[in-house]
Enzyme design. Structure first.
Site, PDB file in Angstrom:
ATOM      1  N   GLU A   1     -13.288  -7.343  -7.167  1.00 54.73           N
ATOM      2  CA  GLU A   1     -13.874  -6.103  -7.674  1.00 54.73           C
ATOM      3  C   GLU A   1     -13.059  -5.481  -8.679  1.00 54.73           C
ATOM      4  O   GLU A   1     -11.810  -5.344  -8.490  1.00 54.73           O
ATOM      5  CB  GLU A   1     -14.095  -5.217  -6.340  1.00 54.73           C
ATOM      6  CG  GLU A   1     -15.113  -5.761  -5.391  1.00 54.73           C
ATOM      7  CD  GLU A   1     -15.457  -5.177  -4.170  1.00 54.73           C
ATOM      8  OE1 GLU A   1     -16.829  -4.922  -4.077  1.00 54.73           O
ATOM      9  OE2 GLU A   1     -14.720  -4.564  -3.283  1.00 54.73           O
TER      10      GLU A   1
ATOM     11  N   CYS B   1      -9.509   0.487 -12.547  1.00 55.82           N
ATOM     12  CA  CYS B   1      -8.445  -0.107 -11.250  1.00 55.82           C
ATOM     13  C   CYS B   1      -8.948  -1.568 -11.449  1.00 55.82           C
ATOM     14  O   CYS B   1     -10.103  -1.975 -11.217  1.00 55.82           O
ATOM     15  CB  CYS B   1      -8.891   0.397 -10.070  1.00 55.82           C
ATOM     16  SG  CYS B   1      -7.892  -0.072  -8.818  1.00 55.82           S
TER      17      CYS B   1
ATOM     18  N   CYS C   1      -5.261 -11.699  -1.388  1.00 53.00           N
ATOM     19  CA  CYS C   1      -3.999 -11.392  -1.311  1.00 53.00           C
ATOM     20  C   CYS C   1      -3.328 -12.052  -0.058  1.00 53.00           C
ATOM     21  O   CYS C   1      -3.785 -12.237   0.664  1.00 53.00           O
ATOM     22  CB  CYS C   1      -3.800 -10.037  -1.369  1.00 53.00           C
ATOM     23  SG  CYS C   1      -2.220  -9.051  -1.375  1.00 53.00           S
TER      24      CYS C   1
ATOM     25  N   CYS D   1      -0.812  -6.576   4.308  1.00 53.56           N
ATOM     26  CA  CYS D   1      -0.707  -5.367   4.960  1.00 53.56           C
ATOM     27  C   CYS D   1      -1.759  -4.838   5.926  1.00 53.56           C
ATOM     28  O   CYS D   1      -2.820  -5.046   5.776  1.00 53.56           O
ATOM     29  CB  CYS D   1      -0.854  -4.151   3.563  1.00 53.56           C
ATOM     30  SG  CYS D   1       0.637  -4.415   2.454  1.00 53.56           S
TER      31      CYS D   1
ATOM     32  N   CYS E   1      -5.235  -2.778   4.977  1.00 54.25           N
ATOM     33  CA  CYS E   1      -5.615  -3.223   3.565  1.00 54.25           C
ATOM     34  C   CYS E   1      -6.864  -4.310   3.731  1.00 54.25           C
ATOM     35  O   CYS E   1      -6.688  -5.394   4.061  1.00 54.25           O
ATOM     36  CB  CYS E   1      -4.815  -3.553   2.531  1.00 54.25           C
ATOM     37  SG  CYS E   1      -5.556  -3.892   0.889  1.00 54.25           S
TER      38      CYS E   1
ATOM     39  N   ASN F   1      -7.705   5.046   3.840  1.00 51.43           N
ATOM     40  CA  ASN F   1      -9.131   4.791   4.036  1.00 51.43           C
ATOM     41  C   ASN F   1      -9.579   3.890   5.142  1.00 51.43           C
ATOM     42  O   ASN F   1      -8.781   2.743   5.115  1.00 51.43           O
ATOM     43  CB  ASN F   1      -9.608   4.172   2.601  1.00 51.43           C
ATOM     44  CG  ASN F   1      -9.389   5.469   1.730  1.00 51.43           C
ATOM     45  OD1 ASN F   1      -9.969   6.326   1.535  1.00 51.43           O
ATOM     46  ND2 ASN F   1      -8.670   5.111   0.537  1.00 51.43           N
TER      47      ASN F   1
ATOM     48  N   CYS G   1      -8.913   3.223  -2.411  1.00 49.76           N
ATOM     49  CA  CYS G   1      -7.619   2.492  -2.276  1.00 49.76           C
ATOM     50  C   CYS G   1      -7.687   1.472  -0.935  1.00 49.76           C
ATOM     51  O   CYS G   1      -8.199   2.092  -0.044  1.00 49.76           O
ATOM     52  CB  CYS G   1      -6.400   3.328  -1.940  1.00 49.76           C
ATOM     53  SG  CYS G   1      -6.019   4.284  -3.409  1.00 49.76           S
TER      54      CYS G   1
END
Ligand code: SAH
Length: 341
Positions: free
Chosen positions: A93, A106, A113, A117, A120, A292, A333
């Site tokens: 994305e 962005c 990944c 974290c 996330c 978020n 984010c």
């Protein structure tokens, strides 16, 4: 024979290839401009190149595109989120945002990944592969083509850990800022990292104009390790030392990202620890991000964002609250996913 991905070649590499094909040197300059300034999608669009040369290019190189699988436009602000399909069918994305200073994009740097974290979304479905320099550039080129909006600044804050794809990210930055091509100043680029210390130190040596954003999110090892596994490899003191070194070598002040999570890192004690940690690094900047919420749950937005900011400011730190853009289309984010279909 597999074809060479032409968009990942630096100007010098392209020039060497063109000379080896028996063409004149100036053809490389023309071609590089077609690719990176005029953003052609096929060699046949390069109207000042002979049909014979175009045929030879098609034989030797591939010029990839990204497919738009989904485009979501926020009804709150001017944010657009793209789900792009890469040449091998993987997906990432990319988010286009509009600020008073212009359009900012962005981009993702990896498919998935592996940093893990806890808060996330991008890491939840694991890691698949690194993006190539071309695939990073194409996120810019395709978005500009589709939206008709020029990208004026760039943040490497999408899916992936940029410094975990170090060589390709460096080459991408090199291509992006090539005077023969797009010639974008790296002062308009921010790279966000969870804190790969060795790589931060290597990057510092290049003395690029790039802004380094460090995802800190907690000021002590105990608190940071609980939400960011990378902290078990590189502790807070090591990360801060690498940031100090980056600032010293490049003169670019560090931006620290701090996602405020209710009952995790949003109390006065944490603010005081943060002040103690970052004061010696002044001038630096703290970017507070109300966390978020993601569908896996577990973390709630802190109600104390304003008071936390006030603690930091009173303690002598420069702290701002990041405006949340595209929240209605999960473009904020930590909400980007490669498996968003
Ligand atoms: N891997 C890089 C870039 C990723 S995301 C990094 O770790 O910095 C960009 C920023 O969003 C990072 O600071 C990241 O920690 C933060 N982030 C991730 N998930 C978030 C969430 N749910 N809410 C708010 N910020 C989040």
């Amino acid at each position: 024979m597999t074809k060479t991905d032409i968009l990942s070649l630096s100007f010098n590499e392209l020039e060497a290839e063109i000379l080896a094909m028996g063409e004149k040197k100036f053809r490389a300059k023309q071609l590089f401009e077609w690719l990176h300034k005029k953003k052609v999608t096929e060699f046949s669009q390069c109207t000042n190149l002979s049909a014979q040369f175009v045929a030879a290019l098609d034989e030797k190189f591939c010029l990839n595109n990204l497919k738009i699988k989904k485009r979501l436009v926020s009804s709150i602000d001017n944010t657009v989120k793209y789900l792009y399909e890469l040449p091998d069918g993987e997906r990432v994305e990319t988010v286009l945002m509009s600020y008073s200073h212009g359009n900012s994009l962005c981009i993702s740097t990896q498919v998935g990944c592996r940093m893990g974290c806890a808060f996330c979304a991008s890491t939840k479905a694991g890691f698949v592969r690194n993006l190539t320099p071309a695939e990073m550039l194409l996120q810019i080129y395709e978005t500009e083509r589709d939206s008709g909006r020029p990208v004026e600044s760039l943040v490497l804050m999408g899916i992936g850990e940029p410094l975990d794809n170090y060589d390709n990210v460096l080459k991408f930055l090199y291509l992006l800022s090539s005077p023969e091509g797009r010639n974008m100043s790296l002062r308009h680029v921010s790279l966000s990292t969870c804190g790969l210390v060795d790589r931060i130190n290597e990057l510092a040596e290049f003395k690029l104009g790039l802004t380094l954003s460090l995802s800190l999110h907690a000021p002590t090892d105990e608190k940071r390790s609980a939400i960011m596994p990378i902290n078990k490899k590189y502790c807070v003191a090591e990360v801060i030392e690498a940031c100090r070194n980056y600032f010293e070598k490049t003169g670019r002040r560090i931006s620290f990202e701090f996602s405020l999570i209710a009952d995790v890192n949003d109390n006065r004690e944490t603010a005081m620890e943060l002040i103690k940690l970052l004061k010696p690094l002044s001038p630096c900047h703290v970017n507070l991000i109300p966390v978020n919420e993601i569908r896996e749950g577990g973390f709630r937005k802190s109600p104390n964002v304003k008071s936390f900011q006030k603690f930091l400011t009173e303690g002598g730190l420069n702290a701002t609250v990041r405006r949340t853009l595209g929240s209605d289309i999960s473009a904020a984010c930590g909400q980007l996913r490669r498996d968003n279909i």
